[in-house]
Scaffold this active site. Structure first.
Site, PDB file in Angstrom:
ATOM      1  N   LYS A 165       0.848  -1.201   0.000  1.00 55.52           N
ATOM      2  CA  LYS A 165       0.000   0.000   0.000  1.00 55.52           C
ATOM      3  C   LYS A 165       0.885   1.254   0.000  1.00 55.52           C
ATOM      4  O   LYS A 165       1.934   1.277   0.665  1.00 55.52           O
ATOM      5  CB  LYS A 165      -0.901  -0.038   1.246  1.00 55.52           C
ATOM      6  N   SER A 180      -9.926   2.294   2.779  1.00 54.34           N
ATOM      7  CA  SER A 180      -8.991   2.994   1.948  1.00 54.34           C
ATOM      8  C   SER A 180      -8.025   2.089   1.170  1.00 54.34           C
ATOM      9  O   SER A 180      -7.432   2.546   0.193  1.00 54.34           O
ATOM     10  CB  SER A 180      -8.152   3.941   2.824  1.00 54.34           C
ATOM     11  N   SER A 191     -10.333  -0.076   7.002  1.00 53.42           N
ATOM     12  CA  SER A 191      -9.735  -0.016   5.663  1.00 53.42           C
ATOM     13  C   SER A 191      -9.058  -1.276   5.159  1.00 53.42           C
ATOM     14  O   SER A 191      -8.650  -1.321   4.002  1.00 53.42           O
ATOM     15  CB  SER A 191      -8.718   1.118   5.600  1.00 53.42           C
TER      16      SER A 191
END
Ligand code: GLN
EC number: 6.3.5.7
Length: 495
Positions: A78, A158, A182
């Site tokens: 990420k 997210s 998330s």
């Protein structure tokens, strides 16, 4: 062997150790899949040279008989994780051009264990969002579609790029982070597994901070066994993060027996929301029945302060964010606005922050600054902290009464369409987190497991919440649920 990118971690690890495949082959298959999937906008910085170099090194290690469990396995990281020499922007314009000179502890541990980084994954800006639509790179797209409808859907947020990449087999697994859901919400939206460990299990060092008392890293994988393998590598004590726990890390994979006989599973009545789609209700009931069939005892429980969790979260998280994001001032990192004649330092801060931050981040900074301001600190921030303590106590009471894990839906709906929420009140978007934020507020481990499809063929997830530090037990319960649910659906390739 074809379609090597479709493998999971355990499967690929075993094939590597058996000499049936090399890390170079696995990595090449993933890099090819990534290049064919630009339509998903999942990878925002591709690192093929680093990947090939690490793959070759991993193959050497494996040949030499030194093959830790992640050795040679290609994964995505990420964009919130700082990776040395590689753009790490938290999907924000304000970190434009930022290439850290250091590596986050978690990504370092993965690299040390031989994992191969393929690149950086899309996400909501500073991890604020539930649909990946606040990213400076534009949204990631879910590989899933509703039946034959070609409307583009959100992969969730997210960690939307991580979810899309794993679901579309662009990598074997990915890292995510979870401040209010998330990891779990995007996992549920894309039919994969995601676990947020107990607060303090993984080091936060080198992960761009959103809300420091809530943020945790975790793995997003194709199944529960893979989550156990990758989590073990990611967690552990780190002297560089004072909130990281000095506790031994168990062999989580060895705890996957599938035996949950006699375990007590709580069903919290407060999670039965008005207007919840019937198919989510049914999924939840089916999940409880599966655990019961596997020998668990199902008990009704109450978590009375649940209804205050979202408001408390949306005070505490922006408060911490406004403080954490004060460092982006145009002086030290990333973007700096063009200044006009006569502009001073105040104008530089103002123009830089106005240009560099997107709207959702600006909203959070404003809310956070407001709730921390002298006149409102007690009314909002301190009250939210008290609510947080009560929410934590609800869980402690239930665990003290002998409950081993709690079963809830992971999300209140299946994935929604990209753009569908653009005009909505931001609170509509915040409602996505209704089942997940309590877990962050209480610091507990939570896992989302794909458990069924809705009538339009979209994945739905169930969440299991465990006792603090008992990720091994939680993973085992999730493993039993996974075995019973038998979820095997994959999105059809359209990209
Ligand atoms: N969707 C939540 C938010 O916008 C949670 C985000 C997260 O877990 N990083 O704050």
């Amino acid at each position: 062997m074809s379609d090597l990118n479709k493998m999971g971690l355990a499967e690929a690890r075993d094939a590597l150790r058996a000499g049936d495949v090399t890390s170079v082959e696995l990595t090449e298959a993933c890099l090819k899949a990534i290049d064919e999937a630009d339509a998903l906008n999942a990878f925002v910085h591709k690192t093929p040279e680093i990947a090939m170099e690490r793959a070759k090194a991993a193959d050497e290690r494996i040949k030499g008989g030194d093959a830790p469990s992640m050795c040679g396995l290609p994964i995505g990281i990420k964009d919130l994780f700082c990776t040395e020499g590689v753009p790490s922007q938290a999907a924000s314009g304000i970190l434009e051009g930022f290439k850290p000179e250091y590596e986050s502890t978690v990504s370092q541990q993965l690299a040390d264990a031989g994992a191969v980084m393929l690149g950086k994954l899309n996400m909501d800006e500073f991890a604020m969002g539930s649909s990946n639509e606040t990213s400076v790179y534009g949204n990631a797209v879910s590989p899933w579609r509703r039946g034959n409808d070609d409307a583009q859907l959100t992969p969730g947020g997210s960690s939307g790029g991580s979810a899309a990449a794993v679901a579309a087999d662009l990598c074997l697994a990915a890292t995510g982070t979870d401040t209010g859901g998330s990891i779990r919400q995007p996992a549920a939206f894309t039919g994969i597994t995601g676990i947020k460990p107990t607060y303090g299990r993984c080091s936060r060092w080198g992960i761009v901070a959103f809300a420091s008392s809530l943020d945790q890293a975790g793995p997003m994988t194709k199944n529960v066994r893979d989550a156990a393998i990758m989590l073990e590598t990611m967690c552990g004590h780190d002297a560089k993060d004072s909130t990281s726990a000095d506790l031994a890390v168990p062999n989580f994979e060895a705890m996957l027996t599938g035996d949950i006989k006699g375990k007590k599973i709580g069903i919290p009545k407060e999670y039965r929301m008005d207007g919840m789609p019937a198919e989510i209700e049914k999924l939840w009931a089916d999940g409880a029945a599966m655990l019961k069939d596997a020998g668990a005892e199902i008990v009704d429980i109450s978590l009375p302060h649940t209804k205050y969790a979202l408001p408390a979260y949306y005070v505490i998280a922006p408060a911490e964010a406004s403080s954490n994001l004060a460092r982006y001032d145009g002086v030290r990192y990333g973007h700096r606005a063009q200044l006009a004649q006569g502009d001073g330092i105040t104008e530089m801060y103002e123009k830089t922050r106005a240009e560099g931050f997107g709207h959702e981040v600006q909203r959070r900074v404003m809310v956070g600054t407001y709730v921390l301001s002298a006149g409102f600190y007690d009314a909002y921030y301190n009250r939210a902290r008290k609510v947080r303590t009560l929410i934590k106590k609800d869980f402690e009471d239930v665990f003290a009464a002998g409950v081993d894990a709690i079963l809830t839906p992971a999300t209140p709906s299946a994935a929604f369409g990209l753009g569908e929420m653009t005009e909505a009140d931001p609170v509509q978007m915040y409602l996505n987190d209704v089942f997940t934020v309590t877990v962050n507020l209480a610091g507990l481990p939570g896992i989302s497991v794909p458990a069924g499809l809705d009538t339009q063929g979209l994945p739905l997830g169930l969440q299991l919440i465990g006792r603090p530090w008992e990720e091994g037990d939680l993973l085992n319960t999730a493993y039993a649920l996974e075995n019973a649910a038998g979820f095997v659906a994959k999105p059809g390739k359209w990209w």
